[in-house]
Write a protein that holds these residues in place. Sequence first.
Motif: not given
Length: 288
Positions: A148-150, A176-179, A232-235, A261-262
């Motif tokens: 997972r991306q930091p 983290l939450m919104i792209a 952000a945690t998976a891309y 996003g997330h």
Amino acid sequence: MSNLISEETVAFVQGVMAEAQRVETPCGDGHMIWHVWGEGPPLALLHGGYGSWTHWIRNVLPLSRTFTVAAPDLPGLGESAAPPEPHTAEGLADIIVEGLDIVFRGHNGLHIAGFSFGGVLGGHVAAQLGNRVRTFTIVGSNGLGLVRQPTELRRLPKDASEAEALAVARHNLSALMIADPAKIDELAVYIQAQNAPRGRVKSRRFSRADTLARALPLIKARIDGIWGERDATAYPHLDDRARALRNVQPEARFEVLPRAGHWVQYEAADKFNPLLTDIAGRGTSASG
């Protein structure tokens, strides 16, 4: 009342909550708080780490047209009491299962959707409940033992002013939450700023391990996934997530919502709500 958040935003959140029935179930020395809307097949929505039921603020009312929607504050988060130590996924799942038994009174044919940390715990809940769960939908969860991306999150300084707290919330939403920065609206900032300081269960250690991966083979329900394309945690490793689910259930649906996003159910609520209705609805018609 906040000086920097509009009365309309606060009233919107309170208005959605006012339409729900509030249910309290046992949790440690206190209660786990549930909000329940609508009628129809039972659908439990489990929110993410450092969150509350408001992670589903744009989903509960649309979904309640089809389902009885129960969105709790998870143990040690939001308004719910802290769970007993030590905190384990299985122990937290026990508390949620006990709550589901009360909220849905032994109902079978449950649908569970878990966002992020809620999906990690939801996997253990679904495993415990066996054939009582029809569909388990994982929304942007980690805990799969994958890369997972930091994310560079900021901590809230002690004695922060309201302006500083909202600035930290906005930064963390962006990290983290919104792209799409244009989707980081006042409602999102308000929810983030309200939820984060109330997090007493540290969810990251569950999400950085294989906590969910351990539960997946034990689940009898149909497993599906919904991810934001720019999570952000998976891309850019969404294929690994799809593979992790399909290694367990080859027929698993894995839906990716473009440019989101997330926090996909917030950022792309207009696409997410009909998609989850379809995924859970098929589980309803197929079995009953």
